[in-house]
Design an enzyme around this catalytic site. Structure first.
Site, short mmCIF file in Angstrom:
data_model
loop_
_atom_site.label_atom_id
_atom_site.label_comp_id
_atom_site.label_asym_id
_atom_site.label_seq_id
_atom_site.Cartn_x
_atom_site.Cartn_y
_atom_site.Cartn_z
CG HIS A 230 2.50 0.07 4.28
ND1 HIS A 230 2.25 -0.77 5.36
CD2 HIS A 230 1.36 0.76 4.07
CE1 HIS A 230 1.01 -0.56 5.78
NE2 HIS A 230 0.44 0.36 5.01
CG ASP B 24 -2.02 -0.96 1.20
OD1 ASP B 24 -2.02 -1.81 0.29
OD2 ASP B 24 -2.91 -0.88 2.07
CG ASP B 25 0.25 3.77 2.36
OD1 ASP B 25 -0.91 3.47 2.03
OD2 ASP B 25 0.59 3.91 3.54
CG HIS C 2 -4.25 2.66 -0.49
ND1 HIS C 2 -5.17 1.99 0.28
CD2 HIS C 2 -3.31 3.11 0.38
CE1 HIS C 2 -4.79 2.03 1.54
NE2 HIS C 2 -3.67 2.72 1.64
ZN ZN Z 1 -2.52 3.10 3.40
#
Ligand code: ZN
Length: 432
Positions: free
Chosen positions: A384, A243-244, A293
């Site tokens: 992440h 993610d991110d 996301h």
């Molecule tokens: Zn996130």
């Protein structure tokens, strides 16, 4: 005088009740202590896990081996069967022993878990076969693979000259679905335990070979494709999600994934798509999946309807203008959503059941150990790609999980391997 007699009578009754109560209490058998099985778990050579009970008590000795599928529906059925056998053993008054082991055969999408049960509680060696559907992850009934009428006809025809009329008529009345089967790659053995008489030295049975089974086995079962499962790697799948990102270290993460031929799913932020366009294109090029996301990592639950739609649509637009493709999956920031959000988003919401805790640990070894502890078939792991140490985390987990038999695949591939079509408005924490 009358009053005194009456009193005497009630005292008598009272004493009688006391005596009766005492006798009753004395007659209740002393509650036997319940012995709990001590279960050990081990990873066996073929990478399916196995549980073992190797235990001795005052009046019993048990050695039980059974497979562990890491699936609650399958394991519940097998556990129930095993613990029932164990408790029956420990509750018996005389000294008894029980030995149980198993073999697994695979035909297409079915596993046949064949138990051999050798117990002094029972006269004969007994067998029990569980049919495991490895696609649906459920325990099947025999009717799913056998045409029961055809089976009964065949059995009666083959046995008519071997057993007495009494046994034959007994077989006619048996509900075949309830029988104990020994099913392996070469034959099917059926035992008629209930028909054994005191004059018989063995339990009536029938052995049906592959050729006998031609019109009995349902079409979905191809006996020629049978193999014994411990000679092969049992496949497990796991999804790594990041993610991110994309971020400055995402390409290093892609390098490690490539080394292990591992595919991952990247939930990217819309506002990073333009800046990291080459990373996005590389991710797609190397077979990874990309989901949204949101545009700027907002907690969707706190936004207005138009705010939610904006977060979703602007990410889709940015992704589409770069790649010509469409977003298919959304991971809400913080895993935060409610009914309103999921209907507005109108995509499958992909959550996770293994949080790597990389955000908390900030350390490769700690994160890796945590993932290795929590990994299971069908798991979705949250990581992440904005943390540089995750390059090292991957170097620790990929070889270990690979050795345990895991494939690293994308969310969509995991869904299709499991025959599941991901639905808009629904959320998924794992897929199996
Ligand atoms: Zn996130």
């Amino acid at each position: 005088m009358k009053r005194k007699r009456k009193l005497k009578k009630s005292v008598k009754i009272f004493l009688l009740v006391i005596v009766l109560l005492t006798i009753t209490v004395l007659m209740i058998p002393k509650n036997k202590e319940v012995i709990e099985p001590e279960i050990n778990q081990e990873e066996v050579s073929f990478l399916l896990e196995q549980k073992v009970i190797d235990q001795e008590g005052e009046n019993f000795k048990a050695k039980i081996e059974y497979p562990f599928y890491n699936n609650k529906d399958i394991d519940r059925v097998i556990n129930l069967f095993v613990t029932k056998k164990f408790y029956d053993l420990t509750k018996s008054e005389k000294y008894n022993t029980l030995e149980m082991n198993y073999e697994i055969y695979n035909i297409g999408e079915k596993d046949f878990v064949v138990f051999e049960i050798n117990s002094t509680l029972e006269k004969d060696l007994k067998y029990k076969t569980f049919l495991i559907d490895t696609k649906e992850y459920s325990v099947n009934k025999y009717e799913n693979i056998l045409d029961m009428d055809a089976l009964k006809t065949k059995v009666l025809k083959k046995l008519e000259n071997r057993y007495s009329d009494k046994i034959i008529s007994g077989i006619k009345n048996i509900e075949f679905a309830n029988l104990d089967y020994l099913f392996n790659k070469d034959y099917l053995l059926l035992y008629f335990y209930d028909l054994k008489t005191s004059s018989m030295s063995y339990t009536p049975y029938i052995k049906l070979n592959k050729s006998d089974l031609k019109n009995i086995l349902k079409e979905s079962v191809d006996v020629d494709k049978t193999y014994k499962i411990d000679s092969i790697k049992k496949n497990k799948n796991i999804v790594l999600t990041f993610d991110d990102g994309p971020g400055n270290d995402t390409e290093k993460i892609l390098d490690v994934l490539k080394e292990y031929d591992a595919k991952a799913t990247f939930f990217v932020l819309g506002n990073r798509i333009k800046t990291y366009s080459s990373v996005i294109l590389r991710e797609l090029n190397e077979g990874h999946e990309i989901g949204s996301h949101t545009y700027s990592h907002k907690d969707l639950v706190t936004l207005s309807d138009s705010g939610v739609l904006n977060q979703i649509n602007s990410t889709n637009t940015a992704f589409n203008s770069l790649t010509g493709k469409h977003i298919k999956l959304v991971r809400p920031p913080y895993g935060s959503f409610n009914d309103k959000v999921s209907s507005l988003v109108n995509y499958p919401l992909i959550l996770w059941n293994v949080d790597s805790k990389d955000w908390e640990y900030r350390d490769a070894t700690k994160t890796a150990n945590w993932i290795l502890k929590k990994a299971s078939d069908g798991a979705i792991v949250l990581m992440h790609d904005i943390h540089k140490f995750n390059v090292e985390t991957l170097k620790q987990i990929l070889p270990e999980l690979e050795a345990r038999g895991y494939n690293f695949i994308t969310v969509s591939d995991l869904a299709s391997k499991n025959g599941i079509s991901l639905q808009s408005g629904y959320s998924y924490r794992y897929i199996r």
